[in-house]
Motif scaffolding. Structure first.
Motif, PDB file in Angstrom:
ATOM      1  N   LEU A   1      19.373  19.704  -3.148  1.00 53.90           N
ATOM      2  CA  LEU A   1      20.056  18.413  -3.175  1.00 53.90           C
ATOM      3  C   LEU A   1      19.797  17.735  -4.516  1.00 53.90           C
ATOM      4  O   LEU A   1      18.655  17.631  -4.954  1.00 53.90           O
ATOM      5  N   ALA A   2      20.866  17.303  -5.157  1.00 53.52           N
ATOM      6  CA  ALA A   2      20.730  16.588  -6.427  1.00 53.52           C
ATOM      7  C   ALA A   2      20.382  15.135  -6.126  1.00 53.52           C
ATOM      8  O   ALA A   2      21.215  14.379  -5.625  1.00 53.52           O
ATOM      9  N   MET A   3      19.143  14.755  -6.431  1.00 56.31           N
ATOM     10  CA  MET A   3      18.661  13.419  -6.069  1.00 56.31           C
ATOM     11  C   MET A   3      17.893  12.788  -7.211  1.00 56.31           C
ATOM     12  O   MET A   3      17.281  13.474  -8.025  1.00 56.31           O
ATOM     13  N   LYS A   4      17.933  11.468  -7.240  1.00 62.74           N
ATOM     14  CA  LYS A   4      17.083  10.688  -8.128  1.00 62.74           C
ATOM     15  C   LYS A   4      16.059   9.972  -7.265  1.00 62.74           C
ATOM     16  O   LYS A   4      16.430   9.276  -6.316  1.00 62.74           O
ATOM     17  N   TRP A   5      14.780  10.137  -7.595  1.00 64.07           N
ATOM     18  CA  TRP A   5      13.704   9.565  -6.805  1.00 64.07           C
ATOM     19  C   TRP A   5      13.149   8.328  -7.499  1.00 64.07           C
ATOM     20  O   TRP A   5      12.887   8.347  -8.699  1.00 64.07           O
ATOM     21  N   VAL A   6      12.989   7.268  -6.737  1.00 64.80           N
ATOM     22  CA  VAL A   6      12.416   6.036  -7.278  1.00 64.80           C
ATOM     23  C   VAL A   6      10.910   6.241  -7.449  1.00 64.80           C
ATOM     24  O   VAL A   6      10.241   6.630  -6.483  1.00 64.80           O
ATOM     25  N   PRO A   7      10.362   6.019  -8.634  1.00 66.47           N
ATOM     26  CA  PRO A   7       8.901   6.139  -8.799  1.00 66.47           C
ATOM     27  C   PRO A   7       8.169   5.213  -7.823  1.00 66.47           C
ATOM     28  O   PRO A   7       8.631   4.102  -7.551  1.00 66.47           O
ATOM     29  N   LEU A   8       7.041   5.678  -7.311  1.00 64.67           N
ATOM     30  CA  LEU A   8       6.319   4.898  -6.302  1.00 64.67           C
ATOM     31  C   LEU A   8       5.881   3.530  -6.812  1.00 64.67           C
ATOM     32  O   LEU A   8       5.766   2.586  -6.032  1.00 64.67           O
ATOM     33  N   ASP A   9       5.668   3.399  -8.118  1.00 65.64           N
ATOM     34  CA  ASP A   9       5.272   2.091  -8.628  1.00 65.64           C
ATOM     35  C   ASP A   9       6.468   1.177  -8.897  1.00 65.64           C
ATOM     36  O   ASP A   9       6.318   0.086  -9.443  1.00 65.64           O
ATOM     37  N   ASN A  10       7.672   1.629  -8.492  1.00 60.64           N
ATOM     38  CA  ASN A  10       8.880   0.807  -8.602  1.00 60.64           C
ATOM     39  C   ASN A  10       9.431   0.406  -7.229  1.00 60.64           C
ATOM     40  O   ASN A  10      10.504  -0.195  -7.142  1.00 60.64           O
ATOM     41  N   LEU A  11       8.709   0.731  -6.169  1.00 67.82           N
ATOM     42  CA  LEU A  11       9.208   0.428  -4.832  1.00 67.82           C
ATOM     43  C   LEU A  11       9.251  -1.084  -4.593  1.00 67.82           C
ATOM     44  O   LEU A  11       8.302  -1.796  -4.882  1.00 67.82           O
TER      45      LEU A  11
ATOM     46  N   PRO B   1       0.788  -1.228   0.000  1.00 65.51           N
ATOM     47  CA  PRO B   1       0.000   0.000   0.000  1.00 65.51           C
ATOM     48  C   PRO B   1       0.827   1.288   0.000  1.00 65.51           C
ATOM     49  O   PRO B   1       0.289   2.369   0.184  1.00 65.51           O
ATOM     50  N   LEU B   2       2.152   1.196  -0.209  1.00 67.82           N
ATOM     51  CA  LEU B   2       3.005   2.371  -0.039  1.00 67.82           C
ATOM     52  C   LEU B   2       2.686   3.494  -1.016  1.00 67.82           C
ATOM     53  O   LEU B   2       2.943   4.661  -0.730  1.00 67.82           O
ATOM     54  N   LYS B   3       2.136   3.140  -2.161  1.00 67.74           N
ATOM     55  CA  LYS B   3       1.779   4.180  -3.128  1.00 67.74           C
ATOM     56  C   LYS B   3       0.783   5.150  -2.513  1.00 67.74           C
ATOM     57  O   LYS B   3       0.691   6.312  -2.928  1.00 67.74           O
ATOM     58  N   THR B   4       0.050   4.680  -1.499  1.00 67.55           N
ATOM     59  CA  THR B   4      -0.909   5.533  -0.782  1.00 67.55           C
ATOM     60  C   THR B   4      -0.341   6.019   0.545  1.00 67.55           C
ATOM     61  O   THR B   4      -0.313   7.224   0.818  1.00 67.55           O
TER      62      THR B   4
END
Length: 203
Positions: free
Chosen positions: A35-45, A14-17
């Motif tokens: 901060l220079a960051m790359k964020w993992v898409p929530l549907d890739n967790l 349920p993390l997408k929520t």
């Protein structure tokens, strides 16, 4: 052709929520701090169980068979998701992550799976470092302190994930991002939680 593979738990639901509000706040905070960051898409967790590494495509059916054999001995289970932290530490961070409950059945599954992969000569040896189950949600281009940024969310609970299947993923680089493509999904079809002493895999 080789593919970069690993076994993992899908943690989108349920993390997408449940994680979304915190995820948005952290992104805003990171932007304010430049901060220079790359964020993992929530549907890739996901939470990695075992990293396989570069593998010949012809070995994928063998990996699937090994996974199915182990999954038949384990029942579905729940894992709590709570806390946010960083590797290598919060003062010198390269990776931001959510904590995953280090439950005995998860460790047992990992150990039995790696034993099976070794016996089938699909990996050379089990991972030597201590297993710290976690879900990566961001990476920093350069190490920075994130202690103040993460402190409001320490020990925060994000609910539970219900683990009913294990996924064989392929890691692919697409442009500036890494995406994780599910290749094989295998249901946990055992009837009860097992300890390492109770699991016996027939040859």
């Amino acid at each position: 052709m080789k593919k970069r593979l690993f076994f993992a738990l899908n943690a989108t639901d349920p993390l997408k929520t449940t994680f979304l509000p915190t995820y948005k706040k952290l992104k805003i905070n990171a932007d304010q701090r430049e901060l220079a960051m790359k964020w993992v898409p929530l549907d890739n967790l996901h939470a990695t169980i075992t990293f396989i590494g570069p593998t010949e495509e012809e070995n994928i059916p063998l990996l699937a068979a090994a996974l199915e054999k182990v999954c038949a001995n384990f029942a579905p289970f729940d894992l709590k998701i709570e806390d946010v932290s960083a590797f290598s530490n919060e003062h010198d961070a390269r990776v931001l992550w959510l904590g995953v409950q280090n439950k005995r059945c998860l460790n047992t599954f990992k150990n039995i799976l790696e034993q099976e992969l070794i016996e089938q000569k699909l990996i050379a040896h089990a991972e030597e470092r201590d297993y710290v189950p976690h879900i990566t949600f961001a990476r920093l281009r350069n190490p920075k302190s994130v202690k103040d940024m993460l402190s409001p969310f320490k020990r925060k609970s994000f609910g539970k994930i219900h683990v009913s299947e294990i996924v064989l993923y392929e890691s692919q680089v697409q442009g500036n991002y890494t995406v994780y493509k599910p290749l094989i999904r295998c249901k946990l079809t055992g009837e009860v939680e097992k300890t390492s002493e109770e699991v016996f895999l027939a040859p």
